[in-house]
Structures are given as structure tokens and as C-alpha cells.
Design a protein around this motif. Structure first.
Motif, PDB file in Angstrom:
ATOM      1  N   ARG A   1       0.845  -1.184   0.000  1.00  0.00           N
ATOM      2  CA  ARG A   1       0.000   0.000   0.000  1.00  0.00           C
ATOM      3  C   ARG A   1       0.881   1.235   0.000  1.00  0.00           C
ATOM      4  N   MET A   2       0.358   2.315  -0.494  1.00  0.00           N
ATOM      5  CA  MET A   2       1.114   3.555  -0.540  1.00  0.00           C
ATOM      6  C   MET A   2       1.296   4.099   0.866  1.00  0.00           C
ATOM      7  N   THR A   3       2.508   4.515   1.172  1.00  0.00           N
ATOM      8  CA  THR A   3       2.824   5.024   2.495  1.00  0.00           C
ATOM      9  C   THR A   3       3.721   6.240   2.363  1.00  0.00           C
ATOM     10  N   PHE A   4       3.962   6.903   3.477  1.00  0.00           N
ATOM     11  CA  PHE A   4       4.838   8.063   3.451  1.00  0.00           C
ATOM     12  C   PHE A   4       6.292   7.634   3.255  1.00  0.00           C
ATOM     13  N   PRO A   5       7.148   8.560   2.784  1.00  0.00           N
ATOM     14  CA  PRO A   5       8.557   8.207   2.555  1.00  0.00           C
ATOM     15  C   PRO A   5       9.299   7.935   3.861  1.00  0.00           C
ATOM     16  N   LYS A   6      10.459   7.297   3.749  1.00  0.00           N
ATOM     17  CA  LYS A   6      11.336   7.129   4.902  1.00  0.00           C
ATOM     18  C   LYS A   6      11.901   8.472   5.346  1.00  0.00           C
ATOM     19  N   ALA A   7      12.248   9.311   4.378  1.00  0.00           N
ATOM     20  CA  ALA A   7      12.838  10.615   4.692  1.00  0.00           C
ATOM     21  C   ALA A   7      12.469  11.610   3.610  1.00  0.00           C
ATOM     22  N   VAL A   8      12.257  12.847   4.020  1.00  0.00           N
ATOM     23  CA  VAL A   8      11.962  13.933   3.088  1.00  0.00           C
ATOM     24  C   VAL A   8      12.912  15.083   3.389  1.00  0.00           C
ATOM     25  N   LEU A   9      13.579  15.560   2.360  1.00  0.00           N
ATOM     26  CA  LEU A   9      14.422  16.747   2.457  1.00  0.00           C
ATOM     27  C   LEU A   9      13.718  17.881   1.715  1.00  0.00           C
ATOM     28  N   PHE A  10      13.720  19.050   2.312  1.00  0.00           N
ATOM     29  CA  PHE A  10      13.021  20.200   1.754  1.00  0.00           C
ATOM     30  C   PHE A  10      13.992  21.331   1.443  1.00  0.00           C
ATOM     31  N   ASP A  11      13.719  22.041   0.361  1.00  0.00           N
ATOM     32  CA  ASP A  11      14.273  23.380   0.197  1.00  0.00           C
ATOM     33  C   ASP A  11      13.607  24.274   1.250  1.00  0.00           C
ATOM     34  N   LEU A  12      14.189  25.419   1.544  1.00  0.00           N
ATOM     35  CA  LEU A  12      13.638  26.269   2.598  1.00  0.00           C
ATOM     36  C   LEU A  12      12.786  27.399   2.002  1.00  0.00           C
ATOM     37  N   ASP A  13      13.430  28.410   1.422  1.00  0.00           N
ATOM     38  CA  ASP A  13      12.701  29.571   0.910  1.00  0.00           C
ATOM     39  C   ASP A  13      11.865  29.186  -0.307  1.00  0.00           C
TER      40      ASP A  13
ATOM     41  N   ALA B   1       4.513  11.952  12.602  1.00  0.00           N
ATOM     42  CA  ALA B   1       3.651  10.933  13.191  1.00  0.00           C
ATOM     43  C   ALA B   1       3.794   9.599  12.464  1.00  0.00           C
ATOM     44  N   ALA B   2       4.137   9.640  11.176  1.00  0.00           N
ATOM     45  CA  ALA B   2       4.330   8.419  10.392  1.00  0.00           C
ATOM     46  C   ALA B   2       5.738   7.855  10.543  1.00  0.00           C
ATOM     47  N   GLY B   3       6.588   8.492  11.355  1.00  0.00           N
ATOM     48  CA  GLY B   3       7.954   8.018  11.541  1.00  0.00           C
ATOM     49  C   GLY B   3       8.908   8.474  10.466  1.00  0.00           C
ATOM     50  N   CYS B   4       8.491   9.453   9.669  1.00  0.00           N
ATOM     51  CA  CYS B   4       9.339   9.960   8.584  1.00  0.00           C
ATOM     52  C   CYS B   4      10.318  10.998   9.122  1.00  0.00           C
ATOM     53  N   VAL B   5      11.576  10.868   8.768  1.00  0.00           N
ATOM     54  CA  VAL B   5      12.600  11.852   9.104  1.00  0.00           C
ATOM     55  C   VAL B   5      12.566  12.964   8.067  1.00  0.00           C
ATOM     56  N   TRP B   6      12.720  14.218   8.493  1.00  0.00           N
ATOM     57  CA  TRP B   6      12.770  15.301   7.522  1.00  0.00           C
ATOM     58  C   TRP B   6      13.904  16.264   7.855  1.00  0.00           C
ATOM     59  N   GLY B   7      14.388  16.915   6.809  1.00  0.00           N
ATOM     60  CA  GLY B   7      15.480  17.869   6.976  1.00  0.00           C
ATOM     61  C   GLY B   7      15.412  18.942   5.913  1.00  0.00           C
ATOM     62  N   ILE B   8      16.384  19.836   5.950  1.00  0.00           N
ATOM     63  CA  ILE B   8      16.397  21.001   5.066  1.00  0.00           C
ATOM     64  C   ILE B   8      17.728  21.063   4.325  1.00  0.00           C
ATOM     65  N   VAL B   9      17.664  21.232   3.011  1.00  0.00           N
ATOM     66  CA  VAL B   9      18.844  21.491   2.179  1.00  0.00           C
ATOM     67  C   VAL B   9      18.544  22.760   1.397  1.00  0.00           C
ATOM     68  N   THR B  10      19.249  23.822   1.716  1.00  0.00           N
ATOM     69  CA  THR B  10      18.974  25.139   1.162  1.00  0.00           C
ATOM     70  C   THR B  10      20.257  25.792   0.684  1.00  0.00           C
ATOM     71  N   ASN B  11      20.133  26.744  -0.214  1.00  0.00           N
ATOM     72  CA  ASN B  11      21.290  27.549  -0.600  1.00  0.00           C
ATOM     73  C   ASN B  11      21.443  28.792   0.276  1.00  0.00           C
TER      74      ASN B  11
ATOM     75  N   CYS C   1      15.098   8.629  -0.021  1.00  0.00           N
ATOM     76  CA  CYS C   1      14.678   9.975   0.374  1.00  0.00           C
ATOM     77  C   CYS C   1      13.911  10.621  -0.777  1.00  0.00           C
ATOM     78  N   ILE C   2      13.205  11.679  -0.461  1.00  0.00           N
ATOM     79  CA  ILE C   2      12.547  12.488  -1.489  1.00  0.00           C
ATOM     80  C   ILE C   2      12.909  13.945  -1.233  1.00  0.00           C
ATOM     81  N   TYR C   3      13.165  14.687  -2.307  1.00  0.00           N
ATOM     82  CA  TYR C   3      13.485  16.104  -2.169  1.00  0.00           C
ATOM     83  C   TYR C   3      12.347  16.941  -2.729  1.00  0.00           C
TER      84      TYR C   3
END
Length: 504
Positions: A278-290, A379-389, A441-443
Motif C-alpha cells: 500500500r502507498m505510504t509516506f517516505p522514509k525521509a523527506v528533504l526540503f528546500d527552505l525559501d 507521526a508516520a515516523g518519517c525523518v525530515w530535513g532542510i537542504v537550502t542555498n 529519500c525524497i526532495y
């Protein structure tokens, strides 16, 4: 002990006591919310024989329902009229509940670690210090016990539906029942839970449908939402900070430390191969900031206009600067000072960064829906972080202002490494620091260089269409894996790119 209530709130709800159990009365909506609230608790705690505390029990709607499922229920409230009504109704229905006119703080001093589960529904937005309520509940829980909360999100949708719609148009509630300033974002709730030593397990929406006077659980948390948190069986050395003092905590309180200074990711238990996928959330998500997590354009505008004022130039308006924000300081300076040559604008970058640092976090904030999205991922146990310039020294100052410093698993700024986006190095290093392969991961980003960096790192990508773009930018040509219109779309696990994943 400081009183954690206002008499006006007690009087307001006490005045409704005589019709509390009238399903067509002022608490009509509360009657409709009760079945899904009970179902949410019963799905997560075996209620038969469990010791359960209902905090802010009102007239006993949920208390009696919990007792009906076989729980040994104690219930407390500070409104004498409500406790009296609850006791009388219990006598009429022959449902046994131990009702007390008592604060949760004083009960915590009497009965630490006494309850398997605690419910606190539609109360936190009515007290001066919600964090103190959560602290007391944590004290009252047994190790492994669960705390269930419901409240209203501080969003325009909640204002429109819970106040304007419910109180003024449909008149489902008396006017003045809610104050918008007291609504609570999921990220704020998550911070109080972590500070109390509790681990957030789930955030779910609770939707009331007045046309059929019914409610249901949903993934949408923009208005009402429920949360479940657990008291860990034991505290790890990492959570204690290595010296017995309470640390900031994270969603992986009991996981081993990995060799980097950020919180360790949770390790999922793979499902048996015989189970349907079944479709689930990613293990980890990295985000841009601005432009992705943060609408920083108003802060940037204040900095640019400070520089323009120093140079005798009229101020810009936000619409003029906004499309350039994700392109960086030099692009914004180019938009603000088109007559200056490249060398002159380059020389102004340090002055711009100084101006921006003074305005940091004063005017902007997370995009609507981001707080809910982050809470759902956690809540889904996904780790997230930020990669920004953005320079790391600026980005790191923003995290405490946003309440993200103990939640963000990794932060890579534009000056953290020798290369920055669109080079893939920042993404591969971020994945290494959280201990998860780039392909897992997903960006998420709003600029073409974000998608180019993700592709170079072998990382699936999401194009954030709510971000900053120039008129000539064509995000459909960037070849991102998924394009998303709004953060709330990512509350649906099926909207994420295909990849190995965990959680629901």
C-alpha cells in the motif's frame, strides 16, 4: 500552583450544563464528534479493563462512552455545573464513572503513573497554558500509556468554519465559544508533547458535516484534528542528553545514535511479503527552505527596501520581488537595482545579508499547510530535513523561531559544503547524515536547481508549485517526478513519488 484556567471560560461552559446531553442543543456538534473520537481511542488502546482519565470531561459525553467500552474511567473538570450534570446523567444511565471537581495538575501530584490512557478533547484551546496540561498528563500516564488530544488548527479554514460558520451563520455554537488566537497548530502541539517526554504517534483530521449532523475521521487537519502520543517505556541516553537532563527529544527517542549531530531516523519493521503493498509516506523527506517550507519573501522585501532607502530609491512592493526570492541574494539585488552592474551588486551582497539578518523571521512564516504536513510526516515516523542555498548561519537562526530546531534531522546550507545546489553534493551529504540512502529519500523544492540536484543525487523529487517563480519559468519542463499544487496535497501518501517507504 498557578491556576491554569480563566473563570470566564468556566462560566461560559457551565451555563450550557443544563442542555449538555441534549443532542439537538448547544452541544449538538459535540454529540456528533463523540463516535469518531471514541473510535480513534479504541483503535489504539484496548479499553476493556484499562484505567482511563478524561481531562476536561464537561458533562461526560466521552467519559460515559469510554466506560461503555469497559474502561475504568475517572473524569475531571473545573466547572461545578458540568461535574454535577455528569454525575446525575451517570446515575440515570447506570454508567460508572469517577467524576471529580479537580485540576489535572493537582491530580498529577496525587496519582503519578496511574493511567493507561488519557483523553483531553476540545480543551487545550480554552486554557492559558496548554503545555502545562500536557506536562501533567505525561506525569499521570503509565510508561507505555497513551495521551489522546483534540483541538482546532490555527488556519483561515478553521476561522471560517469553526467561528464564522459555526457561531455566526449556522449558530451551532454560542457566539464567543472560540477565540482564533487560542487555536493550536500541530507543530505547536508536537513541541509541547516532546517537551513533556511524549512521542507523537499520529495526527488525524476530524471533520464535522453539519448538513447530516455527523463527523468522521479524515486526513485533512485544517480545522479539527486529533493527536495520539505515547509515553516511552524508558528514556534513552540520547533523549536524556547523556547526563540525565531532559533534552529536546525527537520522534525516535529509543533509537540508537548515529555518528552525526542530528536526531537518528526511526528504523521501520518491514511488512511481511505476503501482505498487500500500500502507498505510504517516505522514509525521509528533504526540503528546500525559501519558497518551499518558508514564505520568506516579506522578510526579504524588508531587507531590500532598507537598502533602497539607504540609496535614495523608493520601496519595492512584494509582487515585484517575490518571483526572484528562490533565485538567491544576487537575483534579488538585480531586481531591486537593475541599473547597477554585476560587480556592484556582488559587492552589496554582504550588506543585503546584514539587513536580512535583522529582519529574519519578523514578517514571513511557513506556508499554509506546512505545519500540518510536518506533523503528519513525524507521526508516520518519517525523518525530515532542510537542504537550502541560504547561508547556514541564517538558516540555523530561523529554526528556533519556527519551533523546528529539535525536529529538523539535518540542515545543509549554501555554505556548509564546498558546492551547493544544483550540484547534488548537498543532498547526498544530507542523506548520509540521516543514515538513509538517497534513493529512499525524497526532495521537495520550488526551483529548477532543486530538481536538477535531486536528479543528480538519484533522489525522487517533488516540484512545489506554491513557491517563487519567474513568469518565464516552466516547472513542467524541469522533469520532476511529481508536481504538487499545495502542501496539503502531500497529506495523501499516494501523491508522493514511488519509492521504498514506511508509515501511513
Amino acid at each position: 500552583m498557578t491556576d491554569n484556567f480563566t473563570q470566564a471560560e468556566l462560566d461560559k461552559f457551565g451555563a450550557l450544563a443544563h442542555r449538555w446531553w441534549d443532542p439537538q442543543g448547544p452541544q449538538k456538534a459535540l454529540h456528533a464528534l463523540n463516535p469518531p473520537r471514541l473510535a480513534y481511542v479504541a483503535q489504539r488502546v484496548p479499553l476493556q479493563g484499562a484505567r482511563v482519565l478524561d481531562v476536561g470531561c464537561g458533562g461526560g459525553l466521552l467519559s460515559e462512552a469510554l466506560a461503555g467500552e469497559g474502561a475504568q474511567v475517572s473524569a475531571i473538570d473545573l466547572a461545578p455545573e458540568l461535574v454535577k450534570v455528569a454525575r446525575l446523567h451517570g446515575l440515570e444511565t447506570d454508567v460508572e464513572v469517577d467524576y471529580r471537581l479537580q485540576s489535572v495538575e493537582s491530580l498529577a501530584a496525587e496519582m503519578p503513573a496511574a493511567f493507561d490512557a488519557i483523553t483531553c478533547m476540545e480543551m487545550l484551546e480554552h486554557v492559558p497554558d496548554p503545555g502545562a496540561i500536557i506536562d501533567a498528563c505525561a506525569t499521570l500516564l503509565k510508561p507505555g500509556g497513551k495521551l489522546f488530544l483534540s483541538t482546532l488548527n490555527r488556519t483561515p479554514a478553521a476561522f471560517a468554519l469553526a467561528i464564522v460558520g459555526a457561531e455566526y451563520i449556522a449558530r451551532l455554537l454560542p457566539k464567543g465559544t472560540h477565540q482564533y488566537r487560542d487555536f493550536i497548530k500541530p507543530s505547536e502541539l508536537a513541541a509541547w508533547l516532546r517537551a513533556a517526554g511524549l512521542r507523537l504517534e499520529d495526527v488525524s483530521g476530524l471533520m464535522y458535516e453539519p448538513w447530516r449532523n455527523a463527523a468522521r475521521l479524515t486526513s485533512r487537519t485544517e480545522v479539527n484534528y486529533l493527536a495520539c502520543a505515547v509515553k516511552p517505556e524508558r528514556r534513552s541516553r540520547e533523549w536524556e542528553g547523556g547526563n540525565g537532563e531532559r533534552g529536546a527529544g525527537n520522534l525516535a527517542l529509543l533509537e540508537p545514535r548515529v555518528p552525526h549531530p542530528h536526531p537518528a531516523p526511526r528504523t521501520p519493521h518491514p511488512a511481511p511479503m505476503s501482505e498487500p503493498q500500500r502507498m505510504t509516506f517516505p522514509k525521509a523527506v528533504l526540503f528546500d527552505l525559501d519558497g518551499t517550507l518558508l514564505d520568506s519573501a516579506p522578510d526579504m522585501l524588508a531587507a531590500i527596501n532598507c537598502m533602497r532607502a539607504d540609496r535614495g530609491t523608493p520601496p519595492m512592493i512584494l509582487a515585484e520581488l517575490r518571483p526572484h526570492v528562490s533565485k538567491g541574494a544576487r537575483a534579488m539585488l538585480g531586481a531591486a537595482f537593475p541599473q547597477a552592474d554585476a560587480a556592484e551588486r556582488e559587492a552589496w551582497v554582504p550588506a543585503f545579508l546584514d539587513c536580512y539578518e535583522r529582519e529574519l523571521g519578523r514578517h514571513g512564516g511557513p506556508f499554509e499547510g506546512i505545519d500540518t504536513l510536518l506533523a503528519r510526516l513525524e507521526a508516520a515516523g518519517c525523518v525530515w530535513g532542510i537542504v537550502t542555498n541560504k547561508p547556514e548561519y541564517l538558516a540555523s537562526q530561523l529554526l528556533p523561531l519556527l519551533g523546528w530546531q529539535s525536529r529538523c534531522a539535518v540542515l545543509i546550507g549554501g555554505d556548509t559544503l564546498a558546492r551547493r545546489k544544483p550540484d547534488p553534493l548537498p543532498l547526498t551529504v544530507a542523506a548520509e547524515r540521516i543514515g538513509i540512502p538517497p534513493g529512499d529519500c525524497i526532495y521537495v523544492g520550488d526551483d529548477e536547481r532543486d530538481i536538477v540536484a535531486a536528479r543528480g543525487a538519484g533522489m525522487p523529487s517533488v516540484v512545489a508549485l506554491w513557491g517563487y517563480r519567474l513568469s518565464e519559468d516552466d516547472p513542467f519542463a524541469w522533469r520532476g517526478d511529481v508536481l504538487i499544487d499545495a502542501p496539503e496535497d502531500l497529506l495523501d501518501p499516494e501523491r508522493w513519488p514511488c519509492r521504498p517507504s514506511i508509515g501511513t
